[in-house]
Enzyme design. Structure first.
Site, PDB file in Angstrom:
ATOM      1  N   ILE A  98      19.356  37.277  37.341  1.00  0.00           N
ATOM      2  CA  ILE A  98      18.568  36.706  38.419  1.00  0.00           C
ATOM      3  C   ILE A  98      17.177  36.279  37.935  1.00  0.00           C
ATOM      4  O   ILE A  98      16.563  36.950  37.111  1.00  0.00           O
ATOM      5  CB  ILE A  98      18.438  37.714  39.588  1.00  0.00           C
ATOM      6  CG1 ILE A  98      17.818  37.058  40.817  1.00  0.00           C
ATOM      7  CG2 ILE A  98      17.647  38.939  39.173  1.00  0.00           C
ATOM      8  CD1 ILE A  98      17.871  37.922  42.057  1.00  0.00           C
ATOM      9  N   GLY A 154      23.182  39.737  37.254  1.00  0.00           N
ATOM     10  CA  GLY A 154      24.036  38.832  38.009  1.00  0.00           C
ATOM     11  C   GLY A 154      25.139  38.209  37.180  1.00  0.00           C
ATOM     12  O   GLY A 154      26.158  37.782  37.725  1.00  0.00           O
ATOM     13  N   ASP A 157      28.100  40.342  37.689  1.00  0.00           N
ATOM     14  CA  ASP A 157      28.679  40.015  39.000  1.00  0.00           C
ATOM     15  C   ASP A 157      29.545  38.768  38.892  1.00  0.00           C
ATOM     16  O   ASP A 157      30.654  38.709  39.442  1.00  0.00           O
ATOM     17  CB  ASP A 157      27.562  39.749  40.022  1.00  0.00           C
ATOM     18  CG  ASP A 157      26.735  40.985  40.341  1.00  0.00           C
ATOM     19  OD1 ASP A 157      27.264  41.898  40.968  1.00  0.00           O
ATOM     20  OD2 ASP A 157      25.550  41.008  39.963  1.00  0.00           O
ATOM     21  N   GLU A 177      20.618  46.194  37.393  1.00  0.00           N
ATOM     22  CA  GLU A 177      19.923  46.270  38.683  1.00  0.00           C
ATOM     23  C   GLU A 177      19.112  47.548  38.894  1.00  0.00           C
ATOM     24  O   GLU A 177      18.030  47.509  39.482  1.00  0.00           O
ATOM     25  CB  GLU A 177      20.931  46.084  39.821  1.00  0.00           C
ATOM     26  CG  GLU A 177      21.348  44.640  40.051  1.00  0.00           C
ATOM     27  CD  GLU A 177      22.422  44.149  39.092  1.00  0.00           C
ATOM     28  OE1 GLU A 177      22.902  43.020  39.250  1.00  0.00           O
ATOM     29  OE2 GLU A 177      22.773  44.915  38.149  1.00  0.00           O
ATOM     30  N   ASP A 185      24.324  44.189  44.364  1.00  0.00           N
ATOM     31  CA  ASP A 185      24.851  43.934  45.708  1.00  0.00           C
ATOM     32  C   ASP A 185      25.646  42.650  45.854  1.00  0.00           C
ATOM     33  O   ASP A 185      25.948  42.236  46.972  1.00  0.00           O
ATOM     34  CB  ASP A 185      23.710  43.943  46.732  1.00  0.00           C
ATOM     35  CG  ASP A 185      22.619  42.930  46.430  1.00  0.00           C
ATOM     36  OD1 ASP A 185      22.751  42.170  45.460  1.00  0.00           O
ATOM     37  OD2 ASP A 185      21.607  42.900  47.175  1.00  0.00           O
TER      38      ASP A 185
END
Length: 308
Positions: A98, A154, A157, A177, A185
């Site tokens: 991110i 991310g 993810d 994270e 999340d």
């Protein structure tokens, strides 16, 4: 490997666009300029190459990226020409995760008159970010992700929403994270346990934020193959995509849909879903074409399947 493979592509007149894709380039006229964080090209008619293209920012995921991924994969899902997708990152690494500077405003300063309204707005925001990677999983076209260098936050993810994961020997993965004060999340905590199977290892990675290197990623099942360098990996990814794209799109896309369904449901429920699925899908002409090719000992690459 390279000589035989390249020769086949030269005979088809496809070697130049193929090599451009391997090197992270787009052939003239093949790029889609509508995106600012992604580079889209077609190394072959039935294969789409999606590349995170912010190398000067270490492919960090800014606001535009989160919107463009959704738009990109919604288009791919509806594209009858595309039968397989290769996903990679430009520059020295796959992604640094991110973009904290670019995203901080919306997350750290949510809008709302009181706690309840702030919470609802945050929930909407998080749901949109979750959809960014869920859209990859929902896309019926198989997605092969090719990771080189770092894959942070991310990025994990993202890759866990893909169907096949490849990496280079210098690749490493980090569920980052907890180091920035939040719980992941947008998919890692939900998909990673199903990908690698070891709850203990998932807990260790998520709670310590330690790095996992290529050999460990291969041994635990996060990736299925490790390549010596990026160019070799991209050649392998595109070769795999070509193999998938040569088969019946009805069979391939039905297989992906049912694999994901069975992951989230019981065996009896999944068998019932498969039964309902194939009561219509078995009526495809692709079944007879594939069977005839097998009897005639023909390569499926020689069989023409209708678009889907």
């Amino acid at each position: 490997m390279a000589f035989v493979f390249k020769s086949a592509f030269r005979k088809q007149g496809l070697f130049v666009p193929f090599l451009n894709a391997v090197r992270g380039m787009s052939s003239s006229g093949e790029s889609t300029p509508a995106f600012t964080t992604l580079s889209i090209s077609q190394p072959l008619d039935t294969i789409t190459h999606v590349e995170i293209s912010r190398p000067e920012k270490r492919n960090a995921m800014n606001k535009a990226f989160w919107l463009e991924i959704v738009d990109c994969f919604n288009q791919i899902a509806e594209d009858p020409e595309c039968r397989a997708v290769v996903f990679s990152g430009a520059g020295k690494l796959f992604t640094s995760g991110i973009d904290l500077m670019g995203m901080a405003g919306g997350i750290l300063q949510p809008v709302g008159d009181d706690t309840a309204r702030i919470s609802w707005n945050l929930r909407r925001t998080i749901s949109k970010y979750q959809e960014t990677f869920s859209v990859i999983e929902k896309c019926p076209k198989p997605v092969i992700v090719a990771v080189h260098g770092a894959c942070i936050g991310g990025g994990v993810d993202l890759i866990t929403a893909c169907d096949i994961r490849l990496c280079t020997q210098d690749a490493w993965f980090q569920v980052k994270e907890v180091d920035i004060g939040l719980a992941a999340d947008v998919g890692t905590l939900q998909r990673l346990p199903r990908v690698i199977g070891s709850r203990s290892l998932v807990n260790e990675l998520a709670l310590t934020a330690r790095k996992m290197y290529a050999d460990e990623a291969k041994s635990c099942g996060l990736v299925s193959r490790v390549f010596p360098d990026k160019e070799t990996m991209m050649a392998g990814a595109l070769e795999m995509a070509q193999e998938i794209a040569s088969k019946s799109p009805v069979a391939v896309q039905g297989t992906k849909v049912n694999l994901i369904y069975s992951r989230d449901h019981s065996v009896p429920d999944s068998l019932n879903y498969m039964n309902t699925w194939n009561m219509s899908m078995l009526q495809t002409q692709d079944l007879m074409k594939s069977a005839q090719a097998a009897m005639e000992k023909k390569n499926l690459k020689e069989v023409i399947f209708s678009k889907l």
